[in-house]
Design an enzyme around this catalytic site. Structure first.
Site, PDB file in Angstrom:
ATOM      1  N   THR A   1       8.091   5.488  -7.727  1.00 18.76           N
ATOM      2  CA  THR A   1       7.977   5.738  -6.465  1.00 18.76           C
ATOM      3  C   THR A   1       8.813   4.596  -5.697  1.00 18.76           C
ATOM      4  O   THR A   1       8.922   3.415  -6.329  1.00 18.76           O
ATOM      5  CB  THR A   1       6.521   5.799  -5.819  1.00 18.76           C
ATOM      6  OG1 THR A   1       6.020   4.481  -5.958  1.00 18.76           O
ATOM      7  CG2 THR A   1       5.925   6.780  -6.509  1.00 18.76           C
ATOM      8  N   GLY A   2       9.293   4.856  -4.634  1.00 13.77           N
ATOM      9  CA  GLY A   2      10.223   3.770  -3.966  1.00 13.77           C
ATOM     10  C   GLY A   2      11.243   3.162  -4.645  1.00 13.77           C
ATOM     11  O   GLY A   2      11.752   2.287  -4.619  1.00 13.77           O
TER      12      GLY A   2
ATOM     13  N   ILE B   1      13.631  -3.501  -5.750  1.00 12.98           N
ATOM     14  CA  ILE B   1      13.085  -3.741  -7.404  1.00 12.98           C
ATOM     15  C   ILE B   1      12.839  -2.202  -7.716  1.00 12.98           C
ATOM     16  O   ILE B   1      12.840  -2.159  -9.022  1.00 12.98           O
ATOM     17  CB  ILE B   1      11.528  -4.141  -6.725  1.00 12.98           C
ATOM     18  CG1 ILE B   1      11.640  -5.641  -6.248  1.00 12.98           C
ATOM     19  CG2 ILE B   1      10.553  -3.939  -7.914  1.00 12.98           C
ATOM     20  CD1 ILE B   1      10.227  -6.191  -5.850  1.00 12.98           C
TER      21      ILE B   1
ATOM     22  N   TYR C   1      -1.358  -5.768   4.616  1.00 11.62           N
ATOM     23  CA  TYR C   1      -0.435  -5.833   3.428  1.00 11.62           C
ATOM     24  C   TYR C   1      -1.163  -6.499   2.288  1.00 11.62           C
ATOM     25  O   TYR C   1      -1.254  -5.771   1.404  1.00 11.62           O
ATOM     26  CB  TYR C   1       1.040  -6.477   3.759  1.00 11.62           C
ATOM     27  CG  TYR C   1       1.811  -6.328   2.542  1.00 11.62           C
ATOM     28  CD1 TYR C   1       2.737  -5.123   2.149  1.00 11.62           C
ATOM     29  CD2 TYR C   1       2.180  -7.608   1.969  1.00 11.62           C
ATOM     30  CE1 TYR C   1       3.521  -5.183   1.211  1.00 11.62           C
ATOM     31  CE2 TYR C   1       2.949  -7.746   0.853  1.00 11.62           C
ATOM     32  CZ  TYR C   1       3.700  -6.432   0.280  1.00 11.62           C
ATOM     33  OH  TYR C   1       4.604  -6.262  -0.678  1.00 11.62           O
TER      34      TYR C   1
END
Length: 241
Positions: free
Chosen positions: A8-9, A14, A149
């Site tokens: 994912t992402g 990264i 976060y």
């Protein structure tokens, strides 16, 4: 090799580095993105250079509908899940909109848990699989002005430790990587002077590179890490050790 890895992402720095090193290892890759289709296409093209299959999948994992949307695009169940989607916010908790807080929790905690819940049964049946979470150093230490976060990343770290105990009898490894200050767009909120001071505070004296995070990910997914389970490895240059 016909293994599929869901990242994912994967359109971020990264995630892209992880995707390319995964492809280099000979595994097929699901490249997930939310709104950066251009980057996702670049990652796909670079991964295909290694002779593997690559499929781009799109979903907004900050919404409750994101998980079923993503699952519907997976033709073959992945043998490895790498939860990498994330979004930071720099500012006071009291200045954060409640809807934005809910989206951060959905994106970085609820969606990873729901995706794992849906994709683990085939792994359990085969007694094989890997789940890896990209969290953050702030999930280990907490950070002022990045409270939510820090909280969701801390939740992911505990998720790793708990799930590892639950899935160990099924021979499914669960680990996490907690990057420190890495050269990505997530640092765009900081002024140059702030980043300079940050580097001075890091014992190695520099920011990390996405590829250095990806190297640790690949190690944890390799047979060389066969007895590493339920761990959070922080890639931080000695920062906040």
């Amino acid at each position: 090799m016909n293994e599929w890895v869901l990242i994912t992402g994967a359109s971020g720095e990264i995630g892209a580095a992880v995707a390319k090193k995964t492809a280099a290892s000979g595994k097929n890759v699901y490249v997930h993105y939310f709104n950066n289709i251009e980057n996702a296409r670049v990652v796909k093209k670079e991964c295909e250079l290694f002779g593997v299959k690559v499929k781009i999948v799109q979903a907004d994992l900050s919404e409750a509908s994101g998980v079923p949307t993503l699952l519907a695009q997976l033709d073959t169940p992945p043998s490895t899940i790498i939860h990498n989607s994330g979004k930071s916010y720099v500012g006071l908790l009291t200045d954060m909109d409640n809807d934005f807080i809910a989206k951060m929790v959905q994106l970085q905690l609820t969606s990873p848990m729901q995706l794992t819940k849906a994709l683990v049964p085939p792994m359990v049946q085969q007694k094989q699989g890997d789940i890896l979470v990209i969290s953050s150093i702030w999930g280990l230490t907490g950070a002022s002005c990045e409270v939510v976060y820090s909280a969701v990343k801390g939740g992911l770290n505990t998720f790793v430790k708990a799930l590892a105990k639950e899935l160990a009898p099924s021979n499914i490894r669960v680990n996490g990587v907690a990057p420190g200050a890495i050269e990505t767009k997530m640092l765009q909120f900081f002024k140059d002077e702030d980043k300079r001071l940050m580097q001075e505070d890091i014992p190695l004296g520099r920011l990390g590179k996405p590829e250095e995070v990806a190297d640790v990910v690949q190690f944890l997914l390799s047979e060389n890490a066969s007895y590493i389970h339920g761990q959070i490895i922080s890639v931080n240059g000695g920062w906040f050790c």
